[in-house]
Write a protein that holds these residues in place. Structure first.
Motif, PDB file in Angstrom:
ATOM      1  N   UNK A  54       0.816  -1.218   0.000  1.00  0.00           N
ATOM      2  CA  UNK A  54       0.000   0.000   0.000  1.00  0.00           C
ATOM      3  C   UNK A  54       0.854   1.274   0.000  1.00  0.00           C
ATOM      4  N   UNK A  55       1.794   1.319  -0.891  1.00  0.00           N
ATOM      5  CA  UNK A  55       2.592   2.525  -1.060  1.00  0.00           C
ATOM      6  C   UNK A  55       3.740   2.680  -0.087  1.00  0.00           C
ATOM      7  N   UNK A  56       3.956   1.701   0.765  1.00  0.00           N
ATOM      8  CA  UNK A  56       5.071   1.742   1.708  1.00  0.00           C
ATOM      9  C   UNK A  56       6.043   0.625   1.360  1.00  0.00           C
ATOM     10  N   UNK A  57       7.317   0.968   1.259  1.00  0.00           N
ATOM     11  CA  UNK A  57       8.348   0.039   0.825  1.00  0.00           C
ATOM     12  C   UNK A  57       9.183  -0.420   2.015  1.00  0.00           C
ATOM     13  N   UNK A  58       9.426  -1.731   2.076  1.00  0.00           N
ATOM     14  CA  UNK A  58      10.344  -2.282   3.080  1.00  0.00           C
ATOM     15  C   UNK A  58      11.739  -2.303   2.462  1.00  0.00           C
ATOM     16  N   UNK A  59      12.667  -1.620   3.094  1.00  0.00           N
ATOM     17  CA  UNK A  59      14.022  -1.476   2.554  1.00  0.00           C
ATOM     18  C   UNK A  59      15.030  -1.954   3.593  1.00  0.00           C
ATOM     19  N   UNK A  60      15.951  -2.817   3.171  1.00  0.00           N
ATOM     20  CA  UNK A  60      16.992  -3.340   4.052  1.00  0.00           C
ATOM     21  C   UNK A  60      18.256  -2.523   3.872  1.00  0.00           C
ATOM     22  N   UNK A  61      18.744  -1.953   4.970  1.00  0.00           N
ATOM     23  CA  UNK A  61      19.955  -1.140   4.943  1.00  0.00           C
ATOM     24  C   UNK A  61      21.109  -1.873   5.619  1.00  0.00           C
ATOM     25  N   UNK A  62      22.330  -1.526   5.198  1.00  0.00           N
ATOM     26  CA  UNK A  62      23.550  -2.102   5.781  1.00  0.00           C
ATOM     27  C   UNK A  62      23.487  -3.622   5.811  1.00  0.00           C
ATOM     28  N   UNK A  63      23.149  -4.195   4.665  1.00  0.00           N
ATOM     29  CA  UNK A  63      22.970  -5.638   4.545  1.00  0.00           C
ATOM     30  C   UNK A  63      24.220  -6.409   4.972  1.00  0.00           C
ATOM     31  N   UNK A  64      24.005  -7.455   5.760  1.00  0.00           N
ATOM     32  CA  UNK A  64      25.071  -8.342   6.234  1.00  0.00           C
ATOM     33  C   UNK A  64      26.114  -7.612   7.073  1.00  0.00           C
ATOM     34  N   UNK A  65      25.710  -6.602   7.810  1.00  0.00           N
ATOM     35  CA  UNK A  65      26.624  -5.889   8.708  1.00  0.00           C
ATOM     36  C   UNK A  65      25.998  -5.817  10.097  1.00  0.00           C
ATOM     37  N   UNK A  66      26.775  -5.465  11.126  1.00  0.00           N
ATOM     38  CA  UNK A  66      26.204  -5.375  12.481  1.00  0.00           C
ATOM     39  C   UNK A  66      25.090  -4.345  12.594  1.00  0.00           C
ATOM     40  N   UNK A  67      25.056  -3.372  11.696  1.00  0.00           N
ATOM     41  CA  UNK A  67      24.029  -2.321  11.775  1.00  0.00           C
ATOM     42  C   UNK A  67      22.869  -2.584  10.809  1.00  0.00           C
ATOM     43  N   UNK A  68      22.777  -3.818  10.301  1.00  0.00           N
ATOM     44  CA  UNK A  68      21.681  -4.127   9.381  1.00  0.00           C
ATOM     45  C   UNK A  68      20.342  -3.846  10.050  1.00  0.00           C
ATOM     46  N   UNK A  69      19.428  -3.231   9.291  1.00  0.00           N
ATOM     47  CA  UNK A  69      18.120  -2.894   9.830  1.00  0.00           C
ATOM     48  C   UNK A  69      17.123  -2.721   8.696  1.00  0.00           C
ATOM     49  N   UNK A  70      15.868  -2.883   9.028  1.00  0.00           N
ATOM     50  CA  UNK A  70      14.781  -2.717   8.076  1.00  0.00           C
ATOM     51  C   UNK A  70      14.096  -1.381   8.338  1.00  0.00           C
ATOM     52  N   UNK A  71      13.852  -0.633   7.278  1.00  0.00           N
ATOM     53  CA  UNK A  71      13.134   0.624   7.417  1.00  0.00           C
ATOM     54  C   UNK A  71      11.905   0.606   6.510  1.00  0.00           C
ATOM     55  N   UNK A  72      10.976   1.481   6.796  1.00  0.00           N
ATOM     56  CA  UNK A  72       9.821   1.704   5.932  1.00  0.00           C
ATOM     57  C   UNK A  72      10.015   3.040   5.231  1.00  0.00           C
ATOM     58  N   UNK A  73       9.770   3.068   3.937  1.00  0.00           N
ATOM     59  CA  UNK A  73      10.005   4.287   3.166  1.00  0.00           C
ATOM     60  C   UNK A  73       8.858   4.527   2.195  1.00  0.00           C
ATOM     61  N   UNK A  74       8.692   5.796   1.850  1.00  0.00           N
ATOM     62  CA  UNK A  74       7.721   6.202   0.845  1.00  0.00           C
ATOM     63  C   UNK A  74       8.475   6.672  -0.400  1.00  0.00           C
ATOM     64  N   UNK A  75       7.779   6.725  -1.506  1.00  0.00           N
ATOM     65  CA  UNK A  75       8.374   7.165  -2.766  1.00  0.00           C
ATOM     66  C   UNK A  75       8.384   8.699  -2.820  1.00  0.00           C
ATOM     67  N   UNK A  76       9.527   9.280  -3.228  1.00  0.00           N
ATOM     68  CA  UNK A  76       9.602  10.726  -3.402  1.00  0.00           C
ATOM     69  C   UNK A  76       8.727  11.160  -4.574  1.00  0.00           C
ATOM     70  N   UNK A  77       8.250  12.403  -4.523  1.00  0.00           N
ATOM     71  CA  UNK A  77       7.341  12.884  -5.551  1.00  0.00           C
ATOM     72  C   UNK A  77       7.953  12.812  -6.937  1.00  0.00           C
ATOM     73  N   UNK A  78       9.244  13.084  -7.045  1.00  0.00           N
ATOM     74  CA  UNK A  78       9.875  13.088  -8.368  1.00  0.00           C
ATOM     75  C   UNK A  78       9.967  11.693  -8.985  1.00  0.00           C
ATOM     76  N   UNK A  79       9.704  10.641  -8.205  1.00  0.00           N
ATOM     77  CA  UNK A  79       9.760   9.272  -8.723  1.00  0.00           C
ATOM     78  C   UNK A  79       8.368   8.699  -8.982  1.00  0.00           C
TER      79      UNK A  79
END
Length: 356
Positions: A54-79
């Protein structure tokens, strides 16, 4: 005589009202003019898009590192005109802590290495983007219940090779029927095949093929794709269904495309599960690329004249001549028939476009 004549004092009284002193706003809706220049977002982090809801993206940051985490993001207007799909490498800014209630923003997409697409049918020019940056496709079919469809698998192969993705094949429910005759249709192809039964599921063998790869799973509804995904990724929790005994069709269970991490004894990989489909249109594929899915025929076709259509009525076609001389096996002739069926579809579509 005008009453203004000769009255120099009046001119002096209006000097303070020269129009050059009036301050105007460049944009009636803002304090500064609009511009097409966008921020560079040099501080953006790059993450893997695992899914969208529903317009919210699950994004994985810092993959395979101690600071790996999942965030929720929205699409910027220009995209807003750019599709963002599972597997994309996204540039994100904003609150990237991943804490509950926070929201990042996707401001860009890294260049894709591959893009798997399909259309509703062969005459539909509208593309449905399935997944980005996959390097393998695992085609899942059942030996029975529902019956395997050779033509559908051919279409998967064409779509995979057109996208530069390596195809693999899994035949499930081999305890219900012998898949040998079905598999003979693909003799001569560079295609790794796994077979699976209810009590003998080759999880380790399939898992080894997933290590180090991003593999998109595709298949007809009811073939056991979600069951296989759950076995490979125990935390997946993908819904499973059954086949309608009257229609022979499977029930759609997976409703969205999602990336899941496979963790095996020899390493990790990514499983991209997709909703089951009963058709796979190739309206986006260029006809000249279809031959690449038929490796053994492509070698013979090198002797065809330039511009050969390879259709049943094509003059001097090396493929047709080889079949007439008996140089193609039964499987080879079946493959040629499958190739010509696909090419004829595109030929019919071209005729419709030109109004002939």
């Amino acid at each position: 005589m005008s009453w203004l004549d000769g009255d120099d004092d009046l001119e002096d009284d209006f000097e303070d009202y020269d129009e050059s002193a009036i301050r105007t706003r460049p944009n009636p809706k803002a304090n500064r003019p609009r511009t097409k220049r966008r921020p560079a977002h040099e501080d953006a982090e790059i993450g893997r898009v695992l899914g969208v809801d529903r317009g919210r993206y699950s994004v994985l940051l810092d993959e395979d590192s101690p600071t790996e985490r999942m965030i929720t993001a929205a699409r910027a207007r220009e995209l807003r005109r750019n599709p963002i799909v599972t597997g994309d490498r996204a540039r994100v800014v904003g609150d990237l802590s991943g804490e509950d209630g926070t929201l990042g923003r996707i401001v860009g997409i890294v260049d894709r290495t591959s893009l798997l697409r399909r259309s509703a049918d062969d005459t539909d020019q509208v593309e449905r983007v399935i997944v980005a940056n996959a390097d393998q496709m695992l085609i899942v079919v059942a030996a029975a219940d529902p019956e395997p469809r050779e033509r559908l698998v051919d279409r998967y192969l064409v779509a995979a090779l057109d996208a530069g993705i390596r195809p693999l094949l899994v035949v499930t429910k081999t305890d219900l029927a012998d898949p040998a005759h079905f598999l003979s249709h693909f003799d001569g192809l560079d295609l790794t095949v796994f077979t699976s039964a209810q009590d003998v599921m080759p999880i380790d063998e399939i898992g080894s093929a997933l290590v180090g790869h991003s593999t998109v799973f595709v298949g007809h509804s009811g073939v056991g794709k979600s069951t296989l995904v759950n076995a490979l990724v125990p935390t997946a929790g993908r819904a499973t269904g059954h086949v309608n005994q009257v229609t022979g069709r499977g029930r759609h269970t997976s409703s969205s495309t999602v990336s899941l991490r496979y963790q095996g004894p020899s390493g990790n990989g990514w499983v991209i599960d997709t909703p089951g489909v009963r058709s796979f249109g190739l309206g986006h594929v260029k006809p000249e690329n279809i031959l690449a899915a038929f490796t053994e025929l492509a070698e013979i076709a090198e002797n065809c004249p330039r511009g050969c259509t390879h259709l049943a009525d094509a003059p001097d076609c090396a493929l047709i001549e080889a079949a007439e001389r008996g140089e193609l096996s039964d499987t080879g002739r079946a493959r040629l028939d499958s190739l010509q069926r696909l090419l004829q579809t595109f030929a019919d579509k071209a005729e419709q476009a030109t109004g002939r």
